[in-house]
Design a protein around this motif. Structure first.
Motif, short mmCIF file in Angstrom:
data_model
loop_
_atom_site.label_atom_id
_atom_site.label_comp_id
_atom_site.label_asym_id
_atom_site.label_seq_id
_atom_site.Cartn_x
_atom_site.Cartn_y
_atom_site.Cartn_z
N PHE A 167 -20.48 21.75 34.29
CA PHE A 167 -18.21 22.14 34.47
C PHE A 167 -18.12 23.29 33.95
O PHE A 167 -18.39 24.33 34.82
CB PHE A 167 -17.49 21.21 33.70
N TYR A 168 -19.17 24.11 33.06
CA TYR A 168 -19.30 25.19 32.54
C TYR A 168 -20.41 26.63 33.49
O TYR A 168 -20.09 27.51 33.02
CB TYR A 168 -19.17 25.21 30.92
N LEU A 169 -21.68 25.68 33.66
CA LEU A 169 -22.11 26.46 34.68
C LEU A 169 -21.63 26.69 36.03
O LEU A 169 -21.21 27.56 35.86
CB LEU A 169 -23.40 25.44 35.01
N SER A 170 -21.10 25.63 36.22
CA SER A 170 -19.47 25.53 36.87
C SER A 170 -18.73 27.09 37.60
O SER A 170 -18.51 27.89 38.37
CB SER A 170 -19.53 24.42 38.06
N LEU A 174 -12.91 36.74 33.63
CA LEU A 174 -14.12 38.32 32.57
C LEU A 174 -13.62 36.42 30.74
O LEU A 174 -14.41 36.19 30.53
CB LEU A 174 -13.62 38.88 31.98
N GLY A 175 -12.68 36.19 31.02
CA GLY A 175 -12.14 35.11 29.58
C GLY A 175 -12.53 33.75 30.35
O GLY A 175 -13.00 33.37 29.54
N LEU A 176 -12.89 33.12 31.76
CA LEU A 176 -13.23 32.26 31.74
C LEU A 176 -15.06 32.48 31.61
O LEU A 176 -15.47 30.88 30.95
CB LEU A 176 -12.65 31.78 32.85
N ILE A 177 -15.48 33.35 31.70
CA ILE A 177 -17.02 33.32 31.75
C ILE A 177 -16.91 33.34 30.25
O ILE A 177 -18.45 32.68 29.87
CB ILE A 177 -17.49 34.30 32.51
N ASN A 185 -19.41 30.71 25.30
CA ASN A 185 -19.59 30.83 24.52
C ASN A 185 -19.06 28.70 24.10
O ASN A 185 -20.49 28.16 23.08
CB ASN A 185 -18.14 30.62 23.68
N SER A 186 -19.01 28.21 25.13
CA SER A 186 -18.97 26.67 24.80
C SER A 186 -20.57 26.31 25.36
O SER A 186 -20.89 25.42 24.68
CB SER A 186 -18.10 26.64 26.22
N LEU A 187 -20.78 26.37 26.04
CA LEU A 187 -22.05 26.54 26.55
C LEU A 187 -23.66 26.56 25.56
O LEU A 187 -24.39 25.61 25.12
CB LEU A 187 -23.08 27.05 27.70
N LEU A 188 -22.96 28.17 24.69
CA LEU A 188 -24.01 27.73 23.61
C LEU A 188 -23.88 27.60 22.27
O LEU A 188 -25.03 27.06 21.73
CB LEU A 188 -24.41 29.32 23.68
N PHE A 189 -23.02 27.46 22.28
CA PHE A 189 -22.62 27.11 20.39
C PHE A 189 -21.88 25.65 20.19
O PHE A 189 -21.10 25.39 19.21
CB PHE A 189 -21.13 28.56 19.73
N ASP A 190 -21.47 24.78 21.36
CA ASP A 190 -20.92 23.19 21.36
C ASP A 190 -21.96 22.59 21.20
O ASP A 190 -23.07 22.37 21.80
CB ASP A 190 -20.22 23.08 22.78
N THR A 229 -16.93 35.89 42.10
CA THR A 229 -15.62 36.49 42.26
C THR A 229 -15.70 37.53 41.82
O THR A 229 -14.77 38.63 41.87
CB THR A 229 -14.10 35.37 40.96
N MET A 230 -16.80 37.67 40.90
CA MET A 230 -16.35 39.18 40.38
C MET A 230 -16.97 39.83 41.29
O MET A 230 -16.79 41.46 41.47
CB MET A 230 -17.21 39.33 39.01
N ARG A 231 -18.32 39.19 42.17
CA ARG A 231 -18.77 40.25 43.27
C ARG A 231 -17.54 40.42 44.32
O ARG A 231 -18.02 41.69 45.15
CB ARG A 231 -20.03 38.87 43.65
N PHE A 232 -16.98 39.37 44.04
CA PHE A 232 -16.09 39.57 45.93
C PHE A 232 -14.59 40.61 45.50
O PHE A 232 -14.61 42.13 46.30
CB PHE A 232 -15.37 38.61 46.12
#
Length: 67
Positions: free
Chosen positions: A7-10, A54-57, A62-67, A18-21
């Motif tokens: 989920f977090y990776l997606s 940016l907040g979602l990224i 943050n959740s991926l690394l520190f959870d 989205t940022m590339r677009f």
């Protein structure tokens, strides 16, 4: 564990696309290929959209690394 990782990776991947677009749209705008009638309204909408992505990224990383 695996589902939350996926989920977090997606979220990260969707944010990057989205940022590339957005970058492509900014380039077209600078070249004059896109016409904007209401500049201030479009800039506010783009700013809000960019902050949300940016907040979602940041949330995903943050959740991926520190959870």
């Amino acid at each position: 564990m695996l589902y939350s990782f996926i989920f977090y990776l997606s979220l990260i991947i969707i944010g990057i696309f989205t940022m590339r677009f957005g970058i492509i749209q900014i380039r077209k705008y600078k070249q004059g290929k896109t016409k904007v009638k209401k500049k201030s309204l479009e800039q506010v909408a783009f700013g809000i959209f960019f902050i949300i992505i940016l907040g979602l990224i940041i949330y995903s990383i943050n959740s991926l690394l520190f959870d």
